[in-house]
Design an enzyme around this catalytic site. Structure first.
Site, mmCIF file in Angstrom:
data_model
loop_
_atom_site.group_PDB
_atom_site.id
_atom_site.type_symbol
_atom_site.label_atom_id
_atom_site.label_comp_id
_atom_site.label_asym_id
_atom_site.label_seq_id
_atom_site.Cartn_x
_atom_site.Cartn_y
_atom_site.Cartn_z
ATOM 1 N N MET A 123 0.843 -1.193 0.000
ATOM 2 C CA MET A 123 0.000 0.000 0.000
ATOM 3 C C MET A 123 0.879 1.244 0.000
ATOM 4 O O MET A 123 2.072 1.184 0.285
ATOM 5 C CB MET A 123 -0.932 -0.008 1.213
ATOM 6 C CG MET A 123 -1.895 -1.164 1.212
ATOM 7 S SD MET A 123 -3.192 -1.078 -0.030
ATOM 8 C CE MET A 123 -4.442 -0.150 0.865
ATOM 9 N N CYS A 124 0.266 2.355 -0.247
ATOM 10 C CA CYS A 124 1.002 3.598 -0.428
ATOM 11 C C CYS A 124 0.435 4.625 0.530
ATOM 12 O O CYS A 124 -0.433 4.332 1.337
ATOM 13 C CB CYS A 124 0.839 4.078 -1.860
ATOM 14 S SG CYS A 124 1.213 2.786 -3.074
ATOM 15 N N GLN A 125 0.928 5.830 0.452
ATOM 16 C CA GLN A 125 0.314 6.919 1.211
ATOM 17 C C GLN A 125 0.109 8.125 0.313
ATOM 18 O O GLN A 125 0.891 8.369 -0.620
ATOM 19 C CB GLN A 125 1.170 7.286 2.430
ATOM 20 C CG GLN A 125 1.083 6.213 3.521
ATOM 21 C CD GLN A 125 1.384 6.741 4.927
ATOM 22 O OE1 GLN A 125 1.409 7.959 5.163
ATOM 23 N NE2 GLN A 125 1.585 5.829 5.849
ATOM 24 N N HIS B 151 2.543 11.519 -3.281
ATOM 25 C CA HIS B 151 2.360 10.074 -3.122
ATOM 26 C C HIS B 151 3.697 9.450 -2.784
ATOM 27 O O HIS B 151 4.723 9.822 -3.341
ATOM 28 C CB HIS B 151 1.848 9.522 -4.468
ATOM 29 C CG HIS B 151 1.516 8.058 -4.480
ATOM 30 N ND1 HIS B 151 2.444 7.087 -4.786
ATOM 31 C CD2 HIS B 151 0.357 7.396 -4.237
ATOM 32 C CE1 HIS B 151 1.855 5.902 -4.727
ATOM 33 N NE2 HIS B 151 0.597 6.052 -4.403
ATOM 34 N N ILE B 152 3.691 8.521 -1.849
ATOM 35 C CA ILE B 152 4.865 7.662 -1.658
ATOM 36 C C ILE B 152 4.401 6.234 -1.871
ATOM 37 O O ILE B 152 3.305 5.853 -1.471
ATOM 38 C CB ILE B 152 5.522 7.834 -0.271
ATOM 39 C CG1 ILE B 152 4.491 7.842 0.861
ATOM 40 C CG2 ILE B 152 6.373 9.106 -0.235
ATOM 41 C CD1 ILE B 152 5.108 7.936 2.242
#
Lengths: 268, 268
Positions: B1-3, B77-78
């Site tokens: 998942m990302c952030q 976004h990361i």
């Protein structure tokens, strides 16, 4: 008018040396102080750095100059605004996606009467003649080949026809790339150099900076650098004839064709 | 998942403070080390910085953190790769042009079974489910409104319908902006905070850094910050309900609507 810088290579190469000279022309050694931009292809991906400021004093341009991004196709531009205000949306290069590939375009010239019908598939965000011409080129490519990308030969042939049409309306020097190859159109002024073994020392025209390319290359490397005005003062650049479209691939010009038609007799 | 990280403001504002905390999550305080990106709208123009590396140790992310770009809409976004290799073309946010405006999109989630028919008007360059979903959203917007952009209310209504469709297939947290406003969809996890007068001191959760916003604002400023996980530890963030689409404009949430439908009785 503006200035263009392009690079096409057979191995990913950084453009730091050439960009150092080019950057100086954006307000230091030349007058192109209304913005600058540079786009790097890395595989299918792109990175585009844009700034509506003079490149010579831009902190971001300093980062780009010293941060070696390795790329096989690079397009850079410094702007002297002729049409469209000084704003980020009018800063070259421009990017769109077609056939699942990014396309990058930068223009040097002036097309005041170019007002084509656009169908909405590609619409300018800013108000330059340059972005309008780019959108029109891509619209025509999509219309002709629908959703299936053409061969490189078909692409060159079609771009040649389209460039003839736009080039008749004004100065239309441009660089265009989809990441696989680089198209260069010399309408009024554009030169190139091929660097390959045996590599030698190059010295910039715009500042006292040299590099010995034999220290930073392997014998198989080949790099084409294309610029409005040659960037070095100790190498033999090739001046492209006015009205010629070139295809660069793997660091070499693989084909070119004239885009000026012979004058017609008056009653033809 | 990302952030995800988003910002929507009523005056151009820099995101340096929030980005400092967010950047640390890309490999330092959290595991999202497969790339990072940030897109800034400045008027109609955009600047997108992308890097397929951990943001915590990226020199370019350091530049972005310390270089105050003033923007009314920002999306960052990361990435922790779940689908698609670690490569520039798979690094969020993604950009396309529609109706003469750039659209920026970043996604946190997983849509393994989302394989829609795409008509070629917007085609993914990389191979993430995220870019596919973005292309599908824009394709549907163009199909429904052709070459004339809808009102903001129509746009929200249509995005709501489209988000219901995609959201049924998996986790679909996203941020989307065309430079005028910012849409945020909370599928599983997303929070926001509104900062406005009287401004106070904020302290980051991910590093010992504080800012007194009353020193750097005027009384009329209003800023919405949206993040997967709250970025500060001394402010009251609002947790968005799972399955809700939000529209932020001028630094405030102006409307939101649920994107989960009530379970149907078995024989309905």
């Amino acid at each position: 008018m503006c200035q263009l810088l392009g690079m096409n290579c057979n191995v990913p190469t950084d453009i730091c040396f050439s960009f150092a000279g080019f950057q100086a022309r954006g307000g230091a050694t030349d007058v192109h102080s209304d913005g600058w931009g540079i786009a790097f292809f890395e595989g299918r991906g792109t990175r585009v750095f844009l700034e509506p400021l003079a490149s010579c004093s831009s902190p971001l341009a300093g980062v780009v100059r010293s941060y070696p991004i390795h790329s096989e196709n690079v397009i850079a531009h410094i702007r002297k605004a002729t049409q469209g205000v000084v704003a980020l949306e009018n800063t070259h290069p421009f990017m769109r996606e077609l056939w699942g590939r990014y396309w990058i375009f930068a223009h040097n010239g002036h097309l005041p009467d170019f007002a084509p019908e656009l169908d909405g598939s590609f619409t300018p965000v800013g108000d330059t003649d340059s972005e309008r011409a780019f959108c029109w080129l891509l619209q025509n490519l999509r219309q002709r080949f629908a959703s299936r990308p053409p061969s490189q030969a078909q692409l060159f042939e079609t771009l040649h026809q389209l460039t003839l049409e736009v080039g008749a309306l004004g100065a239309f020097n441009f660089l265009l790339s989809n990441g696989d190859c680089l198209f260069a159109h010399c309408s009024t002024r554009l030169s190139y150099i091929i660097r390959q073994a045996p590599f030698a020392v190059a010295h910039l025209s715009d500042q006292d900076l040299s590099i010995d390319f034999s220290d930073v290359t392997t014998p198989d490397d080949r790099v084409a650098v294309i610029a409005t005005v040659p960037l070095t003062d100790n190498e033999a650049w090739t001046t492209m004839p006015s009205g010629s479209l070139w295809l660069f691939e793997e660091g070499a010009p693989v084909t070119h064709r004239l885009t000026v038609t012979a004058p017609q007799p008056p009653d033809a």
